[in-house]
Design an enzyme around this catalytic site. Sequence first.
Site, PDB file in Angstrom:
ATOM      1  CD  GLU A 181      57.695  13.721  31.638  1.00  0.00           C
ATOM      2  OE1 GLU A 181      58.168  14.871  31.687  1.00  0.00           O
ATOM      3  OE2 GLU A 181      58.033  12.878  30.782  1.00  0.00           O
TER       4      GLU A 181
ATOM      5  CD  GLU B  88      62.920  13.651  31.884  1.00  0.00           C
ATOM      6  OE1 GLU B  88      63.501  13.456  30.814  1.00  0.00           O
ATOM      7  OE2 GLU B  88      61.824  13.123  32.168  1.00  0.00           O
TER       8      GLU B  88
END
Length: 667
Positions: free
Chosen positions: A255, A179
């Site tokens: 995810e 991320e």
Amino acid sequence: MASCAKHCVAYLFLLGVLSVPAASVYTLTDQGGLGSRFDGVGGLSGGGATSRLLVSYPEPYRSQVLDYLFKPNFGAALQILKVEIGGDAQSTDGSEPSHMHSADDQNYTRGYEWWLMREAKKRNPGIKLYGLPWAFPGWVGGGEPYPDPELTAEYVINWILGAKRVHGLTIDYVGIWNEKEYDVTYIKTLRKTLDDNDLGHVMIVAADGDWLRISEDVMADPELAKVVDTIGAHYPGTNSIPMARQTGKPLWASEDYSTFNDPKGASCWARILNQNYVNGHMTSTIAWNLVASYYDNLPYPRDGLMTANQPWSGHYEVSDPIWATAHTTHFTSPGWQYLNGVGHLDGGGSYVALADGKGNLTIVIEAMSHQYSKCVRPLLPPYSVAPTQIVNFRLGGAFEKITHLYVWFSKFVGNSTARFERRDPPIKVTGGHFSVEVKENCLYTLTTIQKVRNTPTNYPDSPASAPFPLPYKDNFDGPANSSEARYFADQTGVFELFVNDSSPDHVGTMRQVVTERPIFWCKKGPTDSPISVVGDHNWTDVTVSCDVLVERQGGAFVAARVDRGGCVIKDALGFFLWVFADDTWALSYDLALKNIVKAGKLNATVVGQWHRLDLYSKGDTVKGSANGQVLFELKTGPLPIKKGFAAIGSLDFKHVQFDNFVVDRTK
Ligand SMILES: *[C@@H]1O[C@H](CO)[C@@H](O)[C@H](O)[C@H]1NC(C)=O
Ligand SMILES: *[C@@H]1O[C@H](CO)[C@@H](O)[C@H](O)[C@H]1NC(C)=O
Ligand SMILES: *[C@@H]1O[C@H](CO)[C@@H](O)[C@H](O)[C@H]1NC(C)=O
Ligand SMILES: *[C@@H]1O[C@H](CO)[C@@H](O)[C@H](O)[C@H]1NC(C)=O
Ligand SMILES: *[C@@H]1O[C@H](CO)[C@@H](O)[C@H](O)[C@H]1NC(C)=O
Ligand SMILES: *[C@@H]1O[C@H](CO)[C@@H](O)[C@H](O)[C@H]1NC(C)=O
Ligand SMILES: *[C@@H]1O[C@H](CO)[C@@H](O)[C@H](O)[C@H]1NC(C)=O
């Protein structure tokens, strides 16, 4: 979602007036070929420290939890295990140790991810392994706050080589930087370094963020397109973007989930497992997290497929997401293919179908309601699901020969719940036709795969839940199953069991070993004060005692009523009793040392000497002593500091040791 309102009305009209089932017939055929390769359903350990407490479970419970996660045909029977490549820094629920604390250090036995990967492989040799860094040790930045492409590639490749050399583990996939903004040069360098090290089989998933930038970059840069094997995005809300599809790469929800593991969480998981493919063409979905093995008041409590966070009692909970997973994983394998033309049902809900190319067919149908299947994120746009719908299928091509389909059923929310139950008799298929009644909030698998009827899918209930036992003592002399001390959950820095044979009074200790500011993952300004918490977030009147050794510089503390962990650890409140290298002590009400309440001189040398610290708290009284000598006793008055963990830690990224830790109720 489908324009349900219109369909449902038409359908109800047909049912009521004409008494015939719904209009649509859903065709499942391999004529014209099968669709995308199915890459598997996975769980994510780490990101961060989410499996921390599992390794400390007593047997047989630890193996039982592992069986529920990984054993084929048993519980979740996961097909992918994704793990954090520990980076010595906080990464959501704790920090995980790096295999290279410094440039000249290599150690492939730290932490619990190696152990977890071995246990997963032991149960399912076919499980795919996927590693991803969240944070990096400082040296990987080469003096910068961002990782350096060459250093990082070498660092990550070492982890992959170490997995093989030390543990016999083959890593299948590697990611970039969780991320975070990524560096295209790094991705190319990583591929080249993999290839140079005979790791051509390791596939690159990029970039564990959102769809847009990586899709644009892959479309614009043929060299990048060559080295990216899979595009992985997080929390896609079952959608991808056209440009991601145009890349021609497999798309993954690398995810997803992150939802409390109650019946609604299981329904969220069932819905996205189907609809990530139906809406977004994603061929793998990976749950954050694998197992909630972290203390309950750390961030995102119980957002794992099941819960196992009481190693002291052995208690664990086989939560419903385990059974939602089983609906897909027991009847497919990575390498199966989706059938083309799967999609939404007229009455709401969705169906997918997968085939092994040898005649087997597995259909998964979910009809999860909007109300009971919301995931934590993103927002779920409204839709409706019919209470009951009759769904007609036609099987074509090779599937026309199928004569019956076994039925597995779950209903996690509402009345008459069921968890992965086989429903007999199997559905009869006549001339390729069959119908099935689909009810709201229900999950169905229809499959040609026959499971042995009496396969046990449950262990007896685990021991009863119990609070963290007091008094609790640890002299850090081992033996331990991990490089970390039992039950301690590092929030900043890394605390490792340490042996010093030339120190007879303190042979085994716990040592803070991170000596350089890591490249952090947390966005909101992490702390430079390493801290490891232990126990129960509800503790109020406890006494925490520990021997501390400041090796050369910095300071050490013991703490009580520490009220938080995770990326907000820098704001932690509590009672912190410190000693510093300049031979002073302090009591602060916070980890950040902004609120120092008492301070003084110790009249003893701190550096290189062991000191015993005791911190008592009872009601609004707090008392501290060093080496048996009282430093202060005071009334706090009304304070926001009410309850929390016990903790130990250090002032900054320096070597500090701890020994003979005791926490007990204040007498
Ligand atoms: C180590 O693992 C075993 C199970 O293999 C368990 O019985 C024991 O309690 C564990 N010890 C520690 C210190 O965690
Ligand atoms: C289906 O799978 C089973 C078990 O993997 C296998 O034995 C069988 O040959 C496959 N094909 C059909 C048509 O059942
Ligand atoms: C469960 O059953 C009760 C009693 O029959 C009913 O009032 C309630 O609405 C039902 N709940 C759901 C979620 O269906
Ligand atoms: C690796 O680290 C562990 C845990 O700190 C330690 O027990 C072990 O001795 C180290 N191994 C090597 C080769 O340094
Ligand atoms: C190990 O113990 C010896 C003897 O007490 C001491 O001089 C040395 O500093 C210790 N080393 C560490 C790293 O604690
Ligand atoms: C902590 O206290 C809360 C509220 O009193 C309670 O719901 C929770 O179960 C307690 N947790 C533990 C671990 O005892
Ligand atoms: C240290 O010495 C000072 C001055 O003699 C004294 O006031 C203080 O109480 C002593 N502190 C401790 C912890 O003994």
